[in-house]
Design a protein around this motif. Structure first.
Motif, PDB file in Angstrom:
ATOM      1  N   ARG A   6       0.854  -1.197   0.000  1.00  0.00           N
ATOM      2  CA  ARG A   6       0.000   0.000   0.000  1.00  0.00           C
ATOM      3  C   ARG A   6       0.882   1.236   0.000  1.00  0.00           C
ATOM      4  N   LYS A   7       0.991   1.844  -1.160  1.00  0.00           N
ATOM      5  CA  LYS A   7       1.791   3.058  -1.327  1.00  0.00           C
ATOM      6  C   LYS A   7       1.119   4.220  -0.607  1.00  0.00           C
ATOM      7  N   GLY A   8       1.878   4.950   0.223  1.00  0.00           N
ATOM      8  CA  GLY A   8       1.361   6.136   0.897  1.00  0.00           C
ATOM      9  C   GLY A   8       0.233   5.870   1.876  1.00  0.00           C
ATOM     10  N   LYS A   9       0.218   4.721   2.505  1.00  0.00           N
ATOM     11  CA  LYS A   9      -0.858   4.378   3.454  1.00  0.00           C
ATOM     12  C   LYS A   9      -0.913   5.364   4.618  1.00  0.00           C
ATOM     13  N   PHE A  10       0.258   5.783   5.106  1.00  0.00           N
ATOM     14  CA  PHE A  10       0.328   6.700   6.236  1.00  0.00           C
ATOM     15  C   PHE A  10       0.907   8.032   5.788  1.00  0.00           C
ATOM     16  N   PRO A  11       0.359   9.146   6.296  1.00  0.00           N
ATOM     17  CA  PRO A  11       0.878  10.467   5.898  1.00  0.00           C
ATOM     18  C   PRO A  11       2.280  10.709   6.479  1.00  0.00           C
ATOM     19  N   GLU A  12       3.054  11.513   5.754  1.00  0.00           N
ATOM     20  CA  GLU A  12       4.384  11.918   6.227  1.00  0.00           C
ATOM     21  C   GLU A  12       4.284  13.236   6.971  1.00  0.00           C
ATOM     22  N   ALA A  18       0.357   6.821  15.749  1.00  0.00           N
ATOM     23  CA  ALA A  18      -0.826   6.643  14.898  1.00  0.00           C
ATOM     24  C   ALA A  18      -0.805   5.288  14.207  1.00  0.00           C
ATOM     25  N   VAL A  19       0.379   4.879  13.732  1.00  0.00           N
ATOM     26  CA  VAL A  19       0.502   3.564  13.098  1.00  0.00           C
ATOM     27  C   VAL A  19       0.194   2.480  14.124  1.00  0.00           C
ATOM     28  N   VAL A  52       4.720  -4.186   7.788  1.00  0.00           N
ATOM     29  CA  VAL A  52       5.925  -3.363   7.802  1.00  0.00           C
ATOM     30  C   VAL A  52       5.536  -1.999   7.260  1.00  0.00           C
ATOM     31  N   ALA A  53       5.970  -0.935   7.934  1.00  0.00           N
ATOM     32  CA  ALA A  53       5.748   0.431   7.450  1.00  0.00           C
ATOM     33  C   ALA A  53       7.037   1.219   7.621  1.00  0.00           C
ATOM     34  N   VAL A  54       7.449   1.924   6.585  1.00  0.00           N
ATOM     35  CA  VAL A  54       8.669   2.726   6.638  1.00  0.00           C
ATOM     36  C   VAL A  54       8.339   4.098   7.223  1.00  0.00           C
ATOM     37  N   ALA A  55       9.134   4.497   8.225  1.00  0.00           N
ATOM     38  CA  ALA A  55       8.993   5.825   8.817  1.00  0.00           C
ATOM     39  C   ALA A  55       9.995   6.797   8.194  1.00  0.00           C
ATOM     40  N   GLU A  56      11.254   6.333   8.007  1.00  0.00           N
ATOM     41  CA  GLU A  56      12.307   7.144   7.389  1.00  0.00           C
ATOM     42  C   GLU A  56      13.210   6.234   6.571  1.00  0.00           C
ATOM     43  N   GLY A  73       5.738   6.098   4.708  1.00  0.00           N
ATOM     44  CA  GLY A  73       4.289   6.059   4.565  1.00  0.00           C
ATOM     45  C   GLY A  73       3.762   4.795   3.921  1.00  0.00           C
ATOM     46  N   ASP A  74       4.636   4.027   3.275  1.00  0.00           N
ATOM     47  CA  ASP A  74       4.210   2.799   2.610  1.00  0.00           C
ATOM     48  C   ASP A  74       4.070   1.662   3.625  1.00  0.00           C
ATOM     49  N   GLU A  75       3.146   0.740   3.345  1.00  0.00           N
ATOM     50  CA  GLU A  75       2.923  -0.414   4.204  1.00  0.00           C
ATOM     51  C   GLU A  75       2.995  -1.690   3.369  1.00  0.00           C
ATOM     52  N   VAL A  76       3.649  -2.721   3.918  1.00  0.00           N
ATOM     53  CA  VAL A  76       3.766  -4.019   3.262  1.00  0.00           C
ATOM     54  C   VAL A  76       3.147  -5.069   4.182  1.00  0.00           C
TER      55      VAL A  76
END
Length: 105
Positions: A6-12, A18-19, A52-56, A73-76
């Protein structure tokens, strides 16, 4: 089956709290890895589903032969029983969140 990427699932900027709150509402844990450039976690298989979600930074995530490049913001989603690897492909430290739907399995 859930969508794996999921590209851009969480805002930057990605807010860890929040996650964690969203994942908790779905029954997942939420913890943080901080990896230097080039760090790789290879060929894992878990008895739980994993998020998995990337923060930085930037990660390359291989899930059962599919390759994703995840950015802030992406989630796997990694289904239980699936061989997977995660590699920091950024030139900087990457901070990423991970969680399991049954962390004690």
């Amino acid at each position: 089956m859930a969508k794996k990427f999921r590209k851009g699932k969480f805002p930057e900027p990605v807010n860890r709290g929040a996650v964690a709150a969203e994942w908790r509402s779905c029954g997942y844990s939420c913890d943080l890895f901080v990896d230097p450039p080039g760090r790789a976690w290879l060929d894992f298989v878990h008895h739980s589903n994993e998020l998995v979600a990337v923060a930085e930074g930037r990660l390359e995530v291989a899930v059962d032969g599919e390759l994703f490049v995840a950015e802030p913001g992406d989630e796997v989603f990694i289904p239980r029983g699936t061989r997977h690897s995660v590699r920091n492909v950024s030139s900087m430290t990457t901070r990423w969140l991970y969680g399991y739907d049954n962390p004690h399995a």
